[in-house]
Design an enzyme around this catalytic site. Structure first.
Site, PDB file in Angstrom:
ATOM      1  N   LEU A  43       0.836  -1.180  -0.051  1.00  0.00           N
ATOM      2  CA  LEU A  43      -0.188  -0.140   0.064  1.00  0.00           C
ATOM      3  C   LEU A  43       1.002   1.087   0.023  1.00  0.00           C
ATOM      4  O   LEU A  43       0.597   2.118  -0.753  1.00  0.00           O
ATOM      5  CB  LEU A  43      -0.791  -0.052   1.353  1.00  0.00           C
ATOM      6  CG  LEU A  43      -1.701   1.359   1.511  1.00  0.00           C
ATOM      7  CD1 LEU A  43      -2.806   1.442   0.472  1.00  0.00           C
ATOM      8  CD2 LEU A  43      -2.343   0.963   2.911  1.00  0.00           C
ATOM      9  N   GLU A  98       3.584   4.097  -0.324  1.00  0.00           N
ATOM     10  CA  GLU A  98       4.691   4.707  -1.301  1.00  0.00           C
ATOM     11  C   GLU A  98       5.399   5.642  -0.773  1.00  0.00           C
ATOM     12  O   GLU A  98       5.228   6.246   0.195  1.00  0.00           O
ATOM     13  CB  GLU A  98       3.825   5.134  -2.535  1.00  0.00           C
ATOM     14  CG  GLU A  98       3.026   4.056  -3.016  1.00  0.00           C
ATOM     15  CD  GLU A  98       1.870   4.528  -4.240  1.00  0.00           C
ATOM     16  OE1 GLU A  98       2.240   5.607  -4.625  1.00  0.00           O
ATOM     17  OE2 GLU A  98       1.051   3.675  -4.994  1.00  0.00           O
ATOM     18  N   SER A 109       0.764   7.931   5.890  1.00  0.00           N
ATOM     19  CA  SER A 109      -0.566   7.836   6.778  1.00  0.00           C
ATOM     20  C   SER A 109      -1.592   8.337   5.698  1.00  0.00           C
ATOM     21  O   SER A 109      -2.808   7.964   5.883  1.00  0.00           O
ATOM     22  CB  SER A 109      -0.354   8.923   7.719  1.00  0.00           C
ATOM     23  OG  SER A 109       0.548   8.646   8.621  1.00  0.00           O
ATOM     24  N   ILE A 117       8.084  -2.417   2.278  1.00  0.00           N
ATOM     25  CA  ILE A 117       6.894  -3.670   2.093  1.00  0.00           C
ATOM     26  C   ILE A 117       7.739  -4.873   2.663  1.00  0.00           C
ATOM     27  O   ILE A 117       8.669  -5.436   2.318  1.00  0.00           O
ATOM     28  CB  ILE A 117       6.666  -4.034   0.407  1.00  0.00           C
ATOM     29  CG1 ILE A 117       6.351  -2.671   0.026  1.00  0.00           C
ATOM     30  CG2 ILE A 117       5.673  -5.144   0.423  1.00  0.00           C
ATOM     31  CD1 ILE A 117       5.086  -2.141   0.462  1.00  0.00           C
ATOM     32  N   ASP A 161      -7.798  -2.984   9.798  1.00  0.00           N
ATOM     33  CA  ASP A 161      -8.657  -3.044  10.684  1.00  0.00           C
ATOM     34  C   ASP A 161      -8.099  -4.571  11.394  1.00  0.00           C
ATOM     35  O   ASP A 161      -7.660  -4.615  12.623  1.00  0.00           O
ATOM     36  CB  ASP A 161     -10.080  -3.297  10.849  1.00  0.00           C
ATOM     37  CG  ASP A 161     -10.671  -1.911  10.174  1.00  0.00           C
ATOM     38  OD1 ASP A 161     -10.199  -0.933  10.688  1.00  0.00           O
ATOM     39  OD2 ASP A 161     -11.823  -1.819   9.953  1.00  0.00           O
ATOM     40  N   ILE A 184      15.856  -1.565  34.023  1.00  0.00           N
ATOM     41  CA  ILE A 184      16.009  -2.209  35.372  1.00  0.00           C
ATOM     42  C   ILE A 184      17.392  -3.270  35.223  1.00  0.00           C
ATOM     43  O   ILE A 184      18.178  -3.182  36.098  1.00  0.00           O
ATOM     44  CB  ILE A 184      14.779  -3.200  35.332  1.00  0.00           C
ATOM     45  CG1 ILE A 184      13.576  -2.635  35.904  1.00  0.00           C
ATOM     46  CG2 ILE A 184      15.221  -4.593  36.368  1.00  0.00           C
ATOM     47  CD1 ILE A 184      12.117  -3.454  35.693  1.00  0.00           C
ATOM     48  N   LEU A 185      17.862  -3.496  33.924  1.00  0.00           N
ATOM     49  CA  LEU A 185      19.032  -3.968  33.721  1.00  0.00           C
ATOM     50  C   LEU A 185      20.362  -3.136  33.585  1.00  0.00           C
ATOM     51  O   LEU A 185      21.569  -3.558  33.666  1.00  0.00           O
ATOM     52  CB  LEU A 185      18.960  -4.931  32.177  1.00  0.00           C
ATOM     53  CG  LEU A 185      18.418  -6.333  32.475  1.00  0.00           C
ATOM     54  CD1 LEU A 185      17.009  -6.538  32.726  1.00  0.00           C
ATOM     55  CD2 LEU A 185      18.923  -7.261  31.120  1.00  0.00           C
ATOM     56  N   GLY A 186      20.069  -1.858  33.770  1.00  0.00           N
ATOM     57  CA  GLY A 186      21.106  -0.888  33.822  1.00  0.00           C
ATOM     58  C   GLY A 186      21.763  -0.989  32.677  1.00  0.00           C
ATOM     59  O   GLY A 186      21.562  -1.080  31.402  1.00  0.00           O
ATOM     60  N   GLU A 233       1.240  -0.442   9.983  1.00  0.00           N
ATOM     61  CA  GLU A 233      -0.186  -0.718   9.989  1.00  0.00           C
ATOM     62  C   GLU A 233      -0.946   0.496  10.798  1.00  0.00           C
ATOM     63  O   GLU A 233      -1.989   0.380  11.197  1.00  0.00           O
ATOM     64  CB  GLU A 233      -0.514  -2.144  10.801  1.00  0.00           C
ATOM     65  CG  GLU A 233       0.211  -3.080  10.099  1.00  0.00           C
ATOM     66  CD  GLU A 233      -0.406  -4.432   9.634  1.00  0.00           C
ATOM     67  OE1 GLU A 233      -1.674  -4.582   9.908  1.00  0.00           O
ATOM     68  OE2 GLU A 233       0.227  -5.209   9.343  1.00  0.00           O
TER      69      GLU A 233
HETATM   70  N1  CAA Z   1     -13.169  -0.422   6.593  1.00  0.00           N
HETATM   71  C1  CAA Z   1     -13.944  -0.540   5.465  1.00  0.00           C
HETATM   72  N2  CAA Z   1     -13.756   0.555   4.547  1.00  0.00           N
HETATM   73  C2  CAA Z   1     -13.250   1.853   5.165  1.00  0.00           C
HETATM   74  C3  CAA Z   1     -12.796   1.853   6.525  1.00  0.00           C
HETATM   75  C4  CAA Z   1     -12.822   0.730   7.051  1.00  0.00           C
HETATM   76  N3  CAA Z   1     -11.919   0.561   8.580  1.00  0.00           N
HETATM   77  N4  CAA Z   1     -12.093   2.967   6.780  1.00  0.00           N
HETATM   78  C5  CAA Z   1     -12.594   3.744   5.542  1.00  0.00           C
HETATM   79  N5  CAA Z   1     -13.208   3.069   4.702  1.00  0.00           N
HETATM   80  C6  CAA Z   1     -13.779   3.433   3.382  1.00  0.00           C
HETATM   81  C7  CAA Z   1     -14.546   4.624   3.492  1.00  0.00           C
HETATM   82  O1  CAA Z   1     -15.955   4.284   3.878  1.00  0.00           O
HETATM   83  C8  CAA Z   1     -14.430   5.153   2.326  1.00  0.00           C
HETATM   84  O2  CAA Z   1     -15.267   4.607   1.168  1.00  0.00           O
HETATM   85  P1  CAA Z   1     -16.012   5.335   0.018  1.00  0.00           P
HETATM   86  O3  CAA Z   1     -15.316   5.958  -0.704  1.00  0.00           O
HETATM   87  O4  CAA Z   1     -16.832   3.901  -0.712  1.00  0.00           O
HETATM   88  O5  CAA Z   1     -17.208   6.056   0.732  1.00  0.00           O
HETATM   89  C9  CAA Z   1     -13.208   5.013   1.898  1.00  0.00           C
HETATM   90  O6  CAA Z   1     -12.613   3.979   2.669  1.00  0.00           O
HETATM   91  C10 CAA Z   1     -12.461   6.347   1.930  1.00  0.00           C
HETATM   92  O7  CAA Z   1     -12.294   6.704   3.471  1.00  0.00           O
HETATM   93  P2  CAA Z   1     -11.985   7.914   4.284  1.00  0.00           P
HETATM   94  O8  CAA Z   1     -12.401   9.295   3.575  1.00  0.00           O
HETATM   95  O9  CAA Z   1     -12.091   7.760   5.799  1.00  0.00           O
HETATM   96  O10 CAA Z   1     -10.366   7.988   3.926  1.00  0.00           O
HETATM   97  P3  CAA Z   1      -9.351   8.921   4.522  1.00  0.00           P
HETATM   98  O11 CAA Z   1      -8.614   9.173   3.095  1.00  0.00           O
HETATM   99  O12 CAA Z   1      -9.759  10.081   5.260  1.00  0.00           O
HETATM  100  O13 CAA Z   1      -8.232   7.894   5.475  1.00  0.00           O
HETATM  101  C11 CAA Z   1      -7.336   7.012   7.074  1.00  0.00           C
HETATM  102  C12 CAA Z   1      -8.572   7.345   6.201  1.00  0.00           C
HETATM  103  C13 CAA Z   1      -7.844   6.157   8.339  1.00  0.00           C
HETATM  104  C14 CAA Z   1      -6.454   7.984   7.388  1.00  0.00           C
HETATM  105  C15 CAA Z   1      -6.546   5.929   6.226  1.00  0.00           C
HETATM  106  O14 CAA Z   1      -5.610   6.627   5.165  1.00  0.00           O
HETATM  107  C16 CAA Z   1      -5.324   5.254   6.957  1.00  0.00           C
HETATM  108  O15 CAA Z   1      -5.952   4.168   7.722  1.00  0.00           O
HETATM  109  N6  CAA Z   1      -4.057   5.597   7.098  1.00  0.00           N
HETATM  110  C17 CAA Z   1      -3.093   4.740   7.492  1.00  0.00           C
HETATM  111  C18 CAA Z   1      -2.509   3.733   6.405  1.00  0.00           C
HETATM  112  C19 CAA Z   1      -1.805   2.761   7.201  1.00  0.00           C
HETATM  113  O16 CAA Z   1      -2.334   2.157   8.241  1.00  0.00           O
HETATM  114  N7  CAA Z   1      -0.773   2.178   6.355  1.00  0.00           N
HETATM  115  C20 CAA Z   1       0.114   1.030   6.794  1.00  0.00           C
HETATM  116  C21 CAA Z   1       0.411   0.504   5.632  1.00  0.00           C
HETATM  117  S1  CAA Z   1       0.624  -1.323   5.679  1.00  0.00           S
HETATM  118  C22 CAA Z   1       1.941  -1.920   6.740  1.00  0.00           C
HETATM  119  O17 CAA Z   1       2.264  -1.296   7.653  1.00  0.00           O
HETATM  120  C23 CAA Z   1       1.833  -3.369   6.916  1.00  0.00           C
HETATM  121  C24 CAA Z   1       3.096  -3.859   7.235  1.00  0.00           C
HETATM  122  O18 CAA Z   1       4.131  -3.903   6.087  1.00  0.00           O
HETATM  123  C25 CAA Z   1       3.713  -4.146   8.474  1.00  0.00           C
END
Ligand code: CAA
Length: 382
Positions: free
Chosen positions: A124, A126, A131, A156, A242, A339-341, A365
């Site tokens: 996801l 880039e 965020s 990734i 989630d 604690i381990l200093g 995440e």
């Molecule tokens: N479940 C399902 N759909 C969801 C949702 C959820 N929890 N949250 C939002 N949506 C949907 C909305 O319903 C909306 O859908 P429609 O366009 O159909 O109405 C769409 O997504 C857009 O939603 P928002 O307007 O809320 O989106 P936003 O641009 O304001 O962003 C945010 C919301 C919560 C900030 C989101 O961008 C976010 O979670 N950012 C963090 C990204 C992240 O966690 N990155 C981690 C990368 S992966 C990783 O780290 C894995 C690894 O390798 C360890």
């Protein structure tokens, strides 16, 4: 005792904990080398752990999210670098395929997440979208009877070990008023033409876990590479995150628990001023606070997992669990080092590594700040 956990779930986690005891000797060398030994991943495949979130009908164990959280806690307590690879493979990647794939896609891709030959990846992020995930720039264009994907994915997890990645790319033009529009999820085999892996990142911790760029230059995938509906990829990513956030909460609990266990043993053995340092109230209170924090974080993670298992909404609860547990892990790992200093600062004791590894949990995440955004939005929605 824990109200969210049944006997089978406890047994499964216990079996993984027993297996993981055998890893201890191998961790320093693998962390130094910056690579996960392939036989460790193969073992997890044989044990069924990699396929534990895959339904039995698809060849997996069909275990609950509660069981998965407990297993991730055990793997993290043993080796956080391994746990994050499993969290991504068997959490966000497997659950997205299980939930959105066609029967043909399930049959093709799920076995590759479970067979121990690699670990799946989720692409996801880039260079210019972290965020603000919806501002991603990777594009997908129809090309003959398939798709052409162009873009660069960053940070990734598992890229180097992955048979395939779920890649989020945009179909059509970027709309600044609706940034998530057009985003589509694709299952991209990493041996597809036009796909290459960038150099592995050099990190503060989690060094045996691979974090690399995924480069897509005219990457060519078939028409059936689309996961779910075109244009609905952002929702797939958010729903996947989630569930993934429960995994990172569990990982944080495992890291905190393991470092505190070392600190407790040390405090009872180490003598200063003629007594074990565990006799001093300053340390006793620090340990009491950290242990209480760990228990609270575990309950939050298991509550979110329990809700998910029952098909109830859990977005807010997963964000609360991830926020609390990852911040707790910072306090607990630092308390353990303290604690381990001087010894805690040295590589001879694993608390130094747990503190470095645990630092990532407030970032990946979704950062702590993003968890607060998610929680506040759900609390204050009109
Ligand atoms: N479940 C399902 N759909 C969801 C949702 C959820 N929890 N949250 C939002 N949506 C949907 C909305 O319903 C909306 O859908 P429609 O366009 O159909 O109405 C769409 O997504 C857009 O939603 P928002 O307007 O809320 O989106 P936003 O641009 O304001 O962003 C945010 C919301 C919560 C900030 C989101 O961008 C976010 O979670 N950012 C963090 C990204 C992240 O966690 N990155 C981690 C990368 S992966 C990783 O780290 C894995 C690894 O390798 C360890």
């Amino acid at each position: 005792m824990n109200p969210f956990v049944g006997g089978t779930e406890r047994e499964l986690a216990g079996a993984v904990a027993n297996w993981a005891k055998g890893l201890t000797e191998r961790i320093p060398a693998a962390e130094k080398q910056g690579a996960m030994p392939p036989d460790v991943i193969a073992d997890l495949g044989r044990l069924g752990v990699l396929g534990m979130t895959i339904p039995e009908a698809d060849g997996g164990l069909g275990a609950s999210t509660v069981a998965f959280a407990l297993v991730l806690e055990e793997l993290s307590a043993a080796w956080p670098s391994l746990a994050v690879g499993v969290a991504v493979n068997s959490g966000i990647v497997a659950s997205s395929i299980v939930r959105y794939a066609t029967p043909d896609q399930r049959a093709r891709w799920l076995p590759k997440l479970a067979d121990g030959m690699g670990l799946g990846a989720f692409a996801l992020t880039e260079p210019t979208s972290g965020s603000d995930a919806a501002s991603l720039r990777t594009t997908a264009r129809p090309d003959g009877d398939g798709w052409r994907i162009d873009g660069r994915k960053q940070f990734i997890t598992n890229a180097r070990y992955a048979p395939f990645a779920i890649v989020l790319a945009r179909i059509g033009e970027f709309d600044p008023k609706r940034t998530s529009a057009g985003i589509t999820a694709f299952v991209v085999p990493l041996d597809a033409p036009g796909v290459s892996i960038g150099p592995s990142e050099r990190k503060l911790g989690l060094r045996a876990s691979d974090t690399s760029a995924l480069i897509l230059e005219g990457a060519r995938v078939d028409r059936d590479a689309v996961l779910g509906d075109t244009g609905k990829g952002f929702t797939i990513a958010m729903a996947g995150l989630d569930g993934g956030r429960i995994g990172i909460a569990a990982q944080s609990v495992g890291i905190a628990r393991a470092s505190l266990a070392i600190a407790k043993t040390y405090a009872k053995e180490r003598k200063q001023f003629g007594r074990p340092i565990a006799d001093f109230e300053g340390l006793r209170f620090s340990i009491a606070k950290a242990e209480s924090d760990i228990a609270a974080a575990r309950l939050l993670a298991l509550r979110a997992a329990w809700l998910r298992d029952r098909g109830r909404p859990f977005t807010r609860e997963a964000a609360m669990a991830k926020l609390y547990a990852s911040e707790m892990a910072q306090r607990a790992t630092h308390a353990a080092v303290q604690i381990l200093g001087g010894n805690g600062y040295m590589r001879d004791y694993a608390v130094e590594r747990y503190a470095r590894d645990g630092r990532a949990t407030t970032i990946y995440e979704g950062t702590s700040e993003i968890q607060r955004v998610v929680i506040a939005r759900s609390l204050l929605a009109a």
